[in-house]
Motif scaffolding. Structure first.
Motif, PDB file in Angstrom:
ATOM      1  N   VAL A  29      -6.723   2.712   2.882  1.00  0.00           N
ATOM      2  CA  VAL A  29      -5.280   2.811   2.681  1.00  0.00           C
ATOM      3  C   VAL A  29      -5.018   2.781   1.180  1.00  0.00           C
ATOM      4  CG1 VAL A  29      -3.038   1.748   3.110  1.00  0.00           C
ATOM      5  CG2 VAL A  29      -4.827   1.616   4.863  1.00  0.00           C
ATOM      6  N   ALA A  30      -4.357   3.797   0.657  1.00  0.00           N
ATOM      7  CA  ALA A  30      -4.038   3.878  -0.773  1.00  0.00           C
ATOM      8  C   ALA A  30      -2.528   3.748  -0.957  1.00  0.00           C
ATOM      9  CB  ALA A  30      -4.526   5.199  -1.351  1.00  0.00           C
ATOM     10  N   LEU A  31      -2.121   2.769  -1.776  1.00  0.00           N
ATOM     11  CA  LEU A  31      -0.703   2.493  -2.026  1.00  0.00           C
ATOM     12  C   LEU A  31      -0.430   2.488  -3.520  1.00  0.00           C
ATOM     13  CD1 LEU A  31       0.084  -0.583   0.251  1.00  0.00           C
ATOM     14  CD2 LEU A  31       0.950   1.727   0.532  1.00  0.00           C
ATOM     15  N   ALA A  32       0.831   2.743  -3.879  1.00  0.00           N
ATOM     16  CA  ALA A  32       1.268   2.602  -5.271  1.00  0.00           C
ATOM     17  C   ALA A  32       1.423   1.113  -5.574  1.00  0.00           C
ATOM     18  CB  ALA A  32       2.594   3.327  -5.465  1.00  0.00           C
ATOM     19  N   PRO A  33       1.412   0.709  -6.845  1.00  0.00           N
ATOM     20  CA  PRO A  33       1.561  -0.713  -7.192  1.00  0.00           C
ATOM     21  C   PRO A  33       2.964  -1.238  -6.879  1.00  0.00           C
ATOM     22  CG  PRO A  33       1.535   0.647  -9.156  1.00  0.00           C
ATOM     23  CD  PRO A  33       1.224   1.549  -8.006  1.00  0.00           C
ATOM     24  N   GLY A  34       3.100  -2.558  -6.841  1.00  0.00           N
ATOM     25  CA  GLY A  34       4.378  -3.208  -6.563  1.00  0.00           C
ATOM     26  C   GLY A  34       5.407  -2.976  -7.663  1.00  0.00           C
ATOM     27  N   VAL A  35       6.664  -3.284  -7.344  1.00  0.00           N
ATOM     28  CA  VAL A  35       7.756  -3.023  -8.280  1.00  0.00           C
ATOM     29  C   VAL A  35       8.834  -4.094  -8.199  1.00  0.00           C
ATOM     30  CG1 VAL A  35       7.473  -0.519  -8.197  1.00  0.00           C
ATOM     31  CG2 VAL A  35       9.027  -1.611  -6.620  1.00  0.00           C
ATOM     32  N   VAL A  59       3.217  -0.882   9.722  1.00  0.00           N
ATOM     33  CA  VAL A  59       3.726  -1.431   8.473  1.00  0.00           C
ATOM     34  C   VAL A  59       4.515  -2.691   8.808  1.00  0.00           C
ATOM     35  CG1 VAL A  59       5.226  -1.024   6.480  1.00  0.00           C
ATOM     36  CG2 VAL A  59       3.884   0.869   7.434  1.00  0.00           C
ATOM     37  N   SER A  60       4.249  -3.756   8.054  1.00  0.00           N
ATOM     38  CA  SER A  60       4.977  -5.020   8.224  1.00  0.00           C
ATOM     39  C   SER A  60       5.628  -5.407   6.910  1.00  0.00           C
ATOM     40  CB  SER A  60       4.014  -6.141   8.640  1.00  0.00           C
ATOM     41  OG  SER A  60       3.396  -5.840   9.859  1.00  0.00           O
ATOM     42  N   ILE A  61       6.814  -5.991   7.012  1.00  0.00           N
ATOM     43  CA  ILE A  61       7.500  -6.551   5.847  1.00  0.00           C
ATOM     44  C   ILE A  61       7.715  -8.030   6.119  1.00  0.00           C
ATOM     45  CG2 ILE A  61       9.560  -6.481   4.389  1.00  0.00           C
ATOM     46  CD1 ILE A  61      10.011  -3.623   5.356  1.00  0.00           C
ATOM     47  N   ARG A  62       7.211  -8.862   5.210  1.00  0.00           N
ATOM     48  CA  ARG A  62       7.291 -10.324   5.375  1.00  0.00           C
ATOM     49  C   ARG A  62       6.752 -10.771   6.738  1.00  0.00           C
ATOM     50  NH1 ARG A  62      12.844 -12.598   2.626  1.00  0.00           N
ATOM     51  NH2 ARG A  62      12.276 -12.077   0.487  1.00  0.00           N
ATOM     52  N   GLY A  63       5.683 -10.123   7.172  1.00  0.00           N
ATOM     53  CA  GLY A  63       5.033 -10.507   8.426  1.00  0.00           C
ATOM     54  C   GLY A  63       5.661  -9.940   9.692  1.00  0.00           C
ATOM     55  N   LYS A  64       6.753  -9.187   9.573  1.00  0.00           N
ATOM     56  CA  LYS A  64       7.407  -8.591  10.747  1.00  0.00           C
ATOM     57  C   LYS A  64       7.070  -7.105  10.804  1.00  0.00           C
ATOM     58  CE  LYS A  64      11.353 -11.419   9.760  1.00  0.00           C
ATOM     59  NZ  LYS A  64      12.674 -11.319   9.204  1.00  0.00           N
ATOM     60  N   GLN A  93       6.714  -8.863   0.890  1.00  0.00           N
ATOM     61  CA  GLN A  93       5.311  -8.494   1.062  1.00  0.00           C
ATOM     62  C   GLN A  93       5.258  -7.380   2.096  1.00  0.00           C
ATOM     63  OE1 GLN A  93       2.309 -11.559   1.844  1.00  0.00           O
ATOM     64  NE2 GLN A  93       1.440 -10.191   3.368  1.00  0.00           N
ATOM     65  N   ILE A  94       4.767  -6.214   1.685  1.00  0.00           N
ATOM     66  CA  ILE A  94       4.672  -5.056   2.578  1.00  0.00           C
ATOM     67  C   ILE A  94       3.187  -4.800   2.849  1.00  0.00           C
ATOM     68  CG2 ILE A  94       5.137  -2.593   2.833  1.00  0.00           C
ATOM     69  CD1 ILE A  94       7.490  -3.007   0.857  1.00  0.00           C
ATOM     70  N   SER A  95       2.838  -4.795   4.130  1.00  0.00           N
ATOM     71  CA  SER A  95       1.455  -4.550   4.548  1.00  0.00           C
ATOM     72  C   SER A  95       1.379  -3.221   5.275  1.00  0.00           C
ATOM     73  CB  SER A  95       0.966  -5.645   5.503  1.00  0.00           C
ATOM     74  OG  SER A  95       1.082  -6.907   4.916  1.00  0.00           O
ATOM     75  N   VAL A  96       0.427  -2.386   4.879  1.00  0.00           N
ATOM     76  CA  VAL A  96       0.151  -1.134   5.575  1.00  0.00           C
ATOM     77  C   VAL A  96      -1.255  -1.271   6.149  1.00  0.00           C
ATOM     78  CG1 VAL A  96      -0.098   1.364   5.386  1.00  0.00           C
ATOM     79  CG2 VAL A  96       1.625   0.174   4.007  1.00  0.00           C
ATOM     80  N   VAL A  97      -1.357  -1.156   7.477  1.00  0.00           N
ATOM     81  CA  VAL A  97      -2.624  -1.385   8.163  1.00  0.00           C
ATOM     82  C   VAL A  97      -2.960  -0.167   9.011  1.00  0.00           C
ATOM     83  CG1 VAL A  97      -3.868  -2.900   9.766  1.00  0.00           C
ATOM     84  CG2 VAL A  97      -2.129  -3.856   8.238  1.00  0.00           C
ATOM     85  N   GLY A 107      -6.411  -2.626   5.548  1.00  0.00           N
ATOM     86  CA  GLY A 107      -5.053  -2.434   5.064  1.00  0.00           C
ATOM     87  C   GLY A 107      -4.913  -2.817   3.609  1.00  0.00           C
ATOM     88  N   GLU A 108      -3.724  -2.603   3.110  1.00  0.00           N
ATOM     89  CA  GLU A 108      -3.368  -2.957   1.739  1.00  0.00           C
ATOM     90  C   GLU A 108      -2.032  -3.673   1.751  1.00  0.00           C
ATOM     91  OE1 GLU A 108      -4.896  -2.558  -1.314  1.00  0.00           O
ATOM     92  OE2 GLU A 108      -6.667  -1.883  -0.221  1.00  0.00           O
ATOM     93  N   ILE A 109      -1.846  -4.517   0.739  1.00  0.00           N
ATOM     94  CA  ILE A 109      -0.596  -5.274   0.594  1.00  0.00           C
ATOM     95  C   ILE A 109       0.058  -4.890  -0.720  1.00  0.00           C
ATOM     96  CG2 ILE A 109       0.407  -7.568   0.310  1.00  0.00           C
ATOM     97  CD1 ILE A 109      -1.837  -8.610   2.134  1.00  0.00           C
ATOM     98  N   LEU A 110       1.370  -4.731  -0.665  1.00  0.00           N
ATOM     99  CA  LEU A 110       2.188  -4.359  -1.811  1.00  0.00           C
ATOM    100  C   LEU A 110       3.348  -5.350  -1.881  1.00  0.00           C
ATOM    101  CD1 LEU A 110       3.451  -2.158  -3.815  1.00  0.00           C
ATOM    102  CD2 LEU A 110       4.401  -1.152  -1.758  1.00  0.00           C
ATOM    103  N   TYR A 111       3.700  -5.770  -3.083  1.00  0.00           N
ATOM    104  CA  TYR A 111       4.855  -6.659  -3.253  1.00  0.00           C
ATOM    105  C   TYR A 111       5.971  -5.917  -3.963  1.00  0.00           C
ATOM    106  CZ  TYR A 111       1.958 -10.512  -1.754  1.00  0.00           C
ATOM    107  OH  TYR A 111       1.159 -11.331  -1.007  1.00  0.00           O
ATOM    108  N   VAL A 112       7.171  -5.985  -3.372  1.00  0.00           N
ATOM    109  CA  VAL A 112       8.363  -5.404  -3.967  1.00  0.00           C
ATOM    110  C   VAL A 112       9.395  -6.535  -4.060  1.00  0.00           C
ATOM    111  CG1 VAL A 112      10.199  -3.703  -3.749  1.00  0.00           C
ATOM    112  CG2 VAL A 112       7.889  -3.142  -2.974  1.00  0.00           C
TER     113      VAL A 112
END
Length: 124
Positions: A29-35, A59-64, A93-97, A107-112
């Motif tokens: 999984v390739a993601l852009a960096p957090g912002v 995709v989950s945001i804050r565990g949901k 916290q955004i998780s893409v699995v 998966g990867e985790i991104l913070y926005v």
């Protein structure tokens, strides 16, 4: 030495050797960096690839879990994902699995960080 696994060649009725790496790779999984943002919607783009067929992506945001895509009938080893995600105030916290046809998951985790007030981003 390279680990190997045994699989059966039905056409020639004999076993053949396959590298373990053919069987045990997980999706990438390739993601852009957090912002930091003052916009309540974040557009995420991801590229998911695997040497095997992809089974599903979520995709989950804050565990949901906020997004799920079943890919079993599509026979894909690569999927471009483009979504608009709702953000909550503060750190998100955004998780893409992704899971492949062998049920291997990665998966990867991104913070926005979202704040309505832009002054929250200014150093004092």
């Amino acid at each position: 030495s390279i680990m190997s696994a045994l699989k059966f060649d039905i056409k020639n009725h004999k076993p053949e050797t396959a590298k373990a790496s053919d069987w045990l790779t997980t999706p990438v999984v390739a993601l852009a960096p957090g912002v930091l943002t003052d916009t309540p919607i974040y557009h995420i783009r991801a590229v998911i690839t695997d040497s095997q067929k992809l089974k599903d992506i979520w995709v989950s945001i804050r565990g949901k879990k906020t997004f799920y895509l079943n890919l079993e009938k599509q026979n894909l080893s690569k999927k471009d994902l483009s979504l608009d995600l709702p953000l909550e105030d503060g750190a998100n916290q955004i998780s893409v699995v992704a899971r492949n046809s062998r049920d291997l998951i990665s998966g990867e985790i991104l913070y926005v960080v979202y704040h309505k007030d832009k002054t929250q981003f200014v150093k004092k």
